[in-house]
Design an enzyme around this catalytic site. Structure first.
Site, PDB file in Angstrom:
ATOM      1  N   PHE A 108      30.632 -30.914 -16.838  1.00 56.98           N
ATOM      2  CA  PHE A 108      31.002 -31.905 -16.206  1.00 56.98           C
ATOM      3  C   PHE A 108      32.597 -31.880 -15.966  1.00 56.98           C
ATOM      4  O   PHE A 108      33.146 -31.954 -17.068  1.00 56.98           O
ATOM      5  CB  PHE A 108      30.511 -33.299 -16.077  1.00 56.98           C
ATOM      6  N   ASP A 109      33.161 -32.021 -14.795  1.00 56.80           N
ATOM      7  CA  ASP A 109      34.739 -32.468 -14.817  1.00 56.80           C
ATOM      8  C   ASP A 109      34.566 -33.914 -14.955  1.00 56.80           C
ATOM      9  O   ASP A 109      33.530 -34.471 -14.910  1.00 56.80           O
ATOM     10  CB  ASP A 109      35.184 -32.188 -13.324  1.00 56.80           C
TER      11      ASP A 109
END
Length: 229
Positions: A20-21
């Protein structure tokens, strides 16, 4: 949720990890970031850039974003100091959860999916953000600014996250809200997921990021993982 025909045909390996960003993907920091850039540019440059120009830098390392906005590399240090002072003062009051993220992470962990955050933030601010939103316990690994020589959109941060998780890129999804996230994940060998709730220009994200999947809500990640399994 949108799944491209190519993705459905090519995705044969079970998903074991998700990368995930942070900003705009699992944390709503859009107002914080824009306010910080506006303050910084106003104080140092004497003008406030258009919102769209600020958003277009989302996902880039801070010095690169500042050069893009100012065109003056010699002012990066001053801008960075001003940015960090304002951001540090307002961070905890302005960071917001994204609806559905916490519940989705809980369910993914319950399924045995390994989770990592890959960000262009510095490690202390990433830890602070995760703690503010009570998300720290869900992540098995983090890759932040300085952990790798290269930054997104280079694949090195995503590859580093895969290594920390003990997984191959082909076993992972990369989830982000900017083309830089998706380009990094794709180049590393992961399948990519664009979040529809991004502030980034949508057509530009699709054109430059070329995501394999599109989700409108975090919970739709569970559907993708189930379909691939």
């Amino acid at each position: 949720m949108k799944i491209s025909k190519k993705s459905g045909e090519d995705m044969k390996m079970r998903i074991k990890g998700i990368l995930f960003d942070f900003d705009g993907t699992i944390a709503n920091t859009i107002d914080l970031i824009i306010a910080t850039f506006e303050h910084t540019c106003r104080e140092v440059l004497g003008f406030t850039p258009e919102r769209e120009k600020i958003v277009a830098t989302f996902g880039l390392p801070l010095p690169e974003a500042m050069i893009a906005l100012s065109g003056k590399p010699e002012l990066v240090e001053t801008m960075r100091d001003t940015y960090r002072e304002y951001n540090n003062a307002h961070h905890d009051d302005m960071i917001r959860p994204i609806p559905g993220v916490k519940e989705t992470l809980e369910q993914l962990k319950a399924q045995g999916i390994k989770l990592a955050v890959v960000t262009s933030k510095k490690p202390p601010m990433l830890r602070r953000g995760l703690d503010c939103l009570q998300l720290t316990q869900y992540f098995d690994a983090t890759v932040a600014l300085g952990d790798t020589k290269e930054s997104k959109p280079h694949p090195e941060p995503m590859l580093a996250a895969c290594a920390k998780l003990g997984l191959q890129p082909e076993e992972c999804l990369c989830v982000g809200d900017s083309p830089f996230d998706l380009q990094s994940g794709r180049s590393a060998g992961a399948k990519t997921v664009a979040v529809r709730y991004t502030a980034f220009g949508w057509e530009k994200l699709l054109e430059e990021g070329r995501p394999d999947f599109v989700i409108t809500r975090p919970q739709e990640l569970l559907e993708i993982v189930e379909k691939i399994h």
